[in-house]
Motif scaffolding. Structure first.
Motif, mmCIF file in Angstrom:
data_model
loop_
_atom_site.group_PDB
_atom_site.id
_atom_site.type_symbol
_atom_site.label_atom_id
_atom_site.label_comp_id
_atom_site.label_asym_id
_atom_site.label_seq_id
_atom_site.Cartn_x
_atom_site.Cartn_y
_atom_site.Cartn_z
ATOM 1 N N MET A 1 14.460 -9.414 -1.318
ATOM 2 C CA MET A 1 13.591 -9.933 -2.462
ATOM 3 C C MET A 1 12.494 -10.568 -1.508
ATOM 4 S SD MET A 1 13.547 -11.163 -5.783
ATOM 5 C CE MET A 1 12.578 -12.323 -6.393
ATOM 6 N N ALA A 2 11.446 -10.511 -2.333
ATOM 7 C CA ALA A 2 10.114 -10.856 -1.827
ATOM 8 C C ALA A 2 9.296 -11.982 -2.891
ATOM 9 C CB ALA A 2 9.258 -9.842 -1.378
ATOM 10 N N CYS A 3 9.076 -13.103 -2.352
ATOM 11 C CA CYS A 3 8.123 -14.062 -3.212
ATOM 12 C C CYS A 3 6.854 -14.024 -2.699
ATOM 13 C CB CYS A 3 8.638 -15.391 -3.054
ATOM 14 S SG CYS A 3 10.355 -15.343 -3.846
ATOM 15 N N VAL A 4 5.644 -14.065 -3.353
ATOM 16 C CA VAL A 4 4.419 -13.838 -3.045
ATOM 17 C C VAL A 4 3.556 -15.177 -3.443
ATOM 18 C CG1 VAL A 4 2.267 -12.564 -3.027
ATOM 19 C CG2 VAL A 4 4.674 -11.298 -2.932
ATOM 20 N N SER A 5 2.638 -15.440 -2.590
ATOM 21 C CA SER A 5 1.672 -16.619 -3.025
ATOM 22 C C SER A 5 0.466 -16.276 -2.272
ATOM 23 C CB SER A 5 2.101 -18.066 -2.435
ATOM 24 O OG SER A 5 1.088 -19.037 -2.771
ATOM 25 N N LEU A 6 -0.714 -16.119 -2.981
ATOM 26 C CA LEU A 6 -1.913 -15.750 -2.688
ATOM 27 C C LEU A 6 -3.061 -16.745 -2.490
ATOM 28 C CD1 LEU A 6 -2.309 -12.485 -4.755
ATOM 29 C CD2 LEU A 6 -1.564 -12.712 -2.546
ATOM 30 N N SER A 7 -4.042 -16.763 -1.688
ATOM 31 C CA SER A 7 -4.984 -17.357 -1.559
ATOM 32 C C SER A 7 -6.202 -17.036 -2.587
ATOM 33 C CB SER A 7 -5.845 -17.577 -0.230
ATOM 34 O OG SER A 7 -6.344 -16.151 -0.063
ATOM 35 N N SER A 8 -7.075 -17.895 -2.974
ATOM 36 C CA SER A 8 -8.054 -17.545 -4.022
ATOM 37 C C SER A 8 -8.686 -16.428 -3.827
ATOM 38 C CB SER A 8 -8.950 -18.662 -4.468
ATOM 39 O OG SER A 8 -9.546 -19.065 -3.342
ATOM 40 N N HIS A 9 -8.977 -15.964 -2.624
ATOM 41 C CA HIS A 9 -9.814 -15.036 -2.194
ATOM 42 C C HIS A 9 -9.029 -13.734 -2.204
ATOM 43 C CE1 HIS A 9 -12.693 -17.852 -0.831
ATOM 44 N NE2 HIS A 9 -13.784 -17.026 -0.999
ATOM 45 N N ALA A 10 -7.782 -13.822 -1.946
ATOM 46 C CA ALA A 10 -6.842 -12.716 -2.012
ATOM 47 C C ALA A 10 -6.246 -12.269 -3.257
ATOM 48 C CB ALA A 10 -5.654 -12.980 -1.165
ATOM 49 N N GLU A 11 -6.719 -12.927 -4.426
ATOM 50 C CA GLU A 11 -6.164 -12.454 -5.656
ATOM 51 C C GLU A 11 -6.622 -11.119 -6.147
ATOM 52 O OE1 GLU A 11 -4.503 -14.262 -8.025
ATOM 53 O OE2 GLU A 11 -4.199 -16.282 -7.044
ATOM 54 N N GLN A 12 -7.717 -10.763 -5.548
ATOM 55 C CA GLN A 12 -8.405 -9.550 -5.904
ATOM 56 C C GLN A 12 -7.295 -8.276 -5.245
ATOM 57 O OE1 GLN A 12 -11.743 -8.020 -3.572
ATOM 58 N NE2 GLN A 12 -11.728 -10.335 -2.935
ATOM 59 N N TYR A 13 -6.618 -8.535 -4.342
ATOM 60 C CA TYR A 13 -5.688 -7.637 -3.710
ATOM 61 C C TYR A 13 -4.028 -7.839 -4.201
ATOM 62 C CZ TYR A 13 -9.596 -7.186 -0.772
ATOM 63 O OH TYR A 13 -10.703 -6.908 -0.084
ATOM 64 N N GLU A 14 -3.885 -8.560 -5.398
ATOM 65 C CA GLU A 14 -2.671 -8.729 -5.753
ATOM 66 C C GLU A 14 -1.841 -7.456 -5.950
ATOM 67 O OE1 GLU A 14 -0.145 -10.505 -9.610
ATOM 68 O OE2 GLU A 14 -2.435 -10.801 -9.480
ATOM 69 N N ASP A 15 -2.546 -6.527 -6.685
ATOM 70 C CA ASP A 15 -1.699 -5.182 -7.041
ATOM 71 C C ASP A 15 -1.462 -4.783 -5.509
ATOM 72 O OD1 ASP A 15 -1.969 -5.689 -9.629
ATOM 73 O OD2 ASP A 15 -3.612 -4.301 -9.812
ATOM 74 N N LEU A 16 -2.291 -4.660 -4.664
ATOM 75 C CA LEU A 16 -1.881 -3.847 -3.392
ATOM 76 C C LEU A 16 -0.951 -4.572 -2.611
ATOM 77 C CD1 LEU A 16 -2.517 -1.736 -1.082
ATOM 78 C CD2 LEU A 16 -4.393 -3.014 -0.306
ATOM 79 N N VAL A 17 -0.888 -5.769 -2.700
ATOM 80 C CA VAL A 17 0.179 -6.735 -1.938
ATOM 81 C C VAL A 17 1.661 -6.609 -2.479
ATOM 82 C CG1 VAL A 17 0.848 -9.100 -1.341
ATOM 83 C CG2 VAL A 17 -1.526 -8.578 -1.044
ATOM 84 N N LEU A 18 1.498 -6.471 -3.875
ATOM 85 C CA LEU A 18 2.946 -6.317 -4.683
ATOM 86 C C LEU A 18 3.393 -5.033 -4.217
ATOM 87 C CD1 LEU A 18 2.235 -8.420 -7.998
ATOM 88 C CD2 LEU A 18 3.807 -8.868 -5.858
ATOM 89 N N LYS A 19 2.545 -3.813 -4.123
ATOM 90 C CA LYS A 19 3.012 -2.310 -3.752
ATOM 91 C C LYS A 19 3.671 -2.344 -2.522
ATOM 92 C CE LYS A 19 -0.136 0.273 -6.921
ATOM 93 N NZ LYS A 19 -1.230 1.127 -6.887
ATOM 94 N N LEU A 20 2.831 -3.408 -1.495
ATOM 95 C CA LEU A 20 3.415 -3.404 -0.191
ATOM 96 C C LEU A 20 4.609 -4.034 0.122
ATOM 97 C CD1 LEU A 20 -0.144 -3.785 1.671
ATOM 98 C CD2 LEU A 20 1.226 -1.669 2.004
ATOM 99 N N VAL A 21 4.803 -4.895 -0.540
ATOM 100 C CA VAL A 21 6.057 -5.660 -0.293
ATOM 101 C C VAL A 21 7.016 -5.395 -1.507
ATOM 102 C CG1 VAL A 21 4.912 -7.584 0.848
ATOM 103 C CG2 VAL A 21 5.328 -7.851 -1.731
ATOM 104 N N GLY A 22 6.616 -4.829 -2.422
ATOM 105 C CA GLY A 22 7.566 -4.337 -3.691
ATOM 106 C C GLY A 22 8.930 -3.405 -3.214
ATOM 107 N N PRO A 23 8.688 -2.494 -1.943
ATOM 108 C CA PRO A 23 9.930 -1.596 -1.486
ATOM 109 C C PRO A 23 10.878 -2.435 -0.886
ATOM 110 C CG PRO A 23 7.398 -0.758 -1.122
ATOM 111 C CD PRO A 23 7.268 -2.239 -1.536
ATOM 112 N N VAL A 24 10.663 -3.740 -0.660
ATOM 113 C CA VAL A 24 11.727 -4.243 -0.027
ATOM 114 C C VAL A 24 13.004 -4.602 -1.140
ATOM 115 C CG1 VAL A 24 10.262 -5.771 1.319
ATOM 116 C CG2 VAL A 24 11.098 -6.703 -0.792
ATOM 117 N N GLY A 25 12.719 -4.410 -2.483
ATOM 118 C CA GLY A 25 13.848 -4.542 -3.458
ATOM 119 C C GLY A 25 12.992 -5.012 -4.851
#
Length: 274
Positions: free
Chosen positions: A136-160
């Motif tokens: 399981m992965a829980c993700v919180s983003l800084s305001s500037h990183a919001e633009q990378y939400e899809d990429l971050v979720l793709k990178l950590v999504g494979p954990v489950g």
């Protein structure tokens, strides 16, 4: 920082239990855009050689000079060290920092603290089952990183499974998600001990207890029912299950587990203050 394109490099700082769990999940998955390079940084040649022999699709780096170069060449940094080593490691490689996307796996370290190193920060709490794709992965983003939400979720999504959370909930997520496997293993060990005491061979008791916990978790996820409702369905009046549950309640099992999660969350909060 320029936008991250289809060809990008990930550098992992700290390839211990959590760093390699996320690494394994990424290597065992397919998504687009997929990293063109993954560089794993360690503190010694021995550790680098062990990583290279375990994971064939990565590059390795060790020592300050090589690690600075690995950071400089990266578009994304995954910070997987122990929380109390973070400041020391980031100071060692600061010459290579240029506002890369920083994905932190550290307990306790807040977005504000991590923004010292980059304004593009994703705070991620995951767990050791990530290595097998059932974490399981829980993700919180800084305001500037919001633009990378899809990429971050793709990178950590494979954990489950990966979900967004407000940062105020991340210490609770650390306790439940990060420490939760150890709590479950203690419960599993207790189930095994009870069965062995009543005569089951250890190997059989271990496999049975593991499948009981696996199956019970799947039942909760697939039915969507409250655990209390599923538990009640197993309790025949005057039967074995209700008797066992009452013995556990007498000994404070429920409150002990809940307080354990509470204490772990308090410690997570304190880690970011040191």
């Amino acid at each position: 920082m320029s936008s991250i394109g289809n060809e990008y490099t990930i550098t992992i700082l700290g390839c211990g239990v959590m760093g390699t769990a996320v690494l394994s999940a990424i290597l065992n998955s397919e998504f687009s855009p997929y990293p063109s390079r993954i560089i794993c940084c360690t503190g010694s040649q021995k550790s680098a050689e062990k990583l290279a022999s375990t994971y064939s699709k990565i590059e390795t780096s060790y020592g300050s000079e090589q690690n600075i170069r690995a950071v400089e060449e990266s578009d994304i940094i995954i910070l997987g060290c122990k929380p109390f080593y973070c400041e020391q490691i980031m100071e060692q490689v600061k010459e290579g920092l240029h506002d890369q996307l920083l994905i932190s796996l550290l307990a306790g370290w807040t977005l504000t603290q991590l923004e010292r190193y980059s304004k593009y920060v994703a705070r991620v709490m995951t767990n050791t089952p990530a290595k097998f794709g059932c974490g399981m992965a829980c993700v919180s983003l800084s305001s500037h990183a919001e633009q990378y939400e899809d990429l971050v979720l793709k990178l950590v999504g494979p954990v489950g499974k990966a979900i967004r959370l407000p940062e105020k909930n991340m210490d609770a997520a650390t306790a439940l998600v990060g420490s939760g496997p150890a709590f479950c293993l203690l419960m599993m060990e207790s189930l095994i001990d009870g069965a062995v005491q009543k005569g089951l061979p250890f190997a059989i008791a271990k496999d049975a207890a593991a499948k009981v916990m696996e199956g019970t978790a799947r039942m909760v996820l697939e039915t969507g029912e409250h655990p209390a409702a599923l538990k009640s369905a197993v309790c025949t009046p005057g039967g074995t299950t209700i008797g066992g549950l009452m013995a556990m309640e007498d000994r404070g099992v429920r409150s002990g587990i809940a307080r354990g999660v509470e204490e772990a969350a308090n410690i997570a909060t304190s880690l970011g203050k040191k």
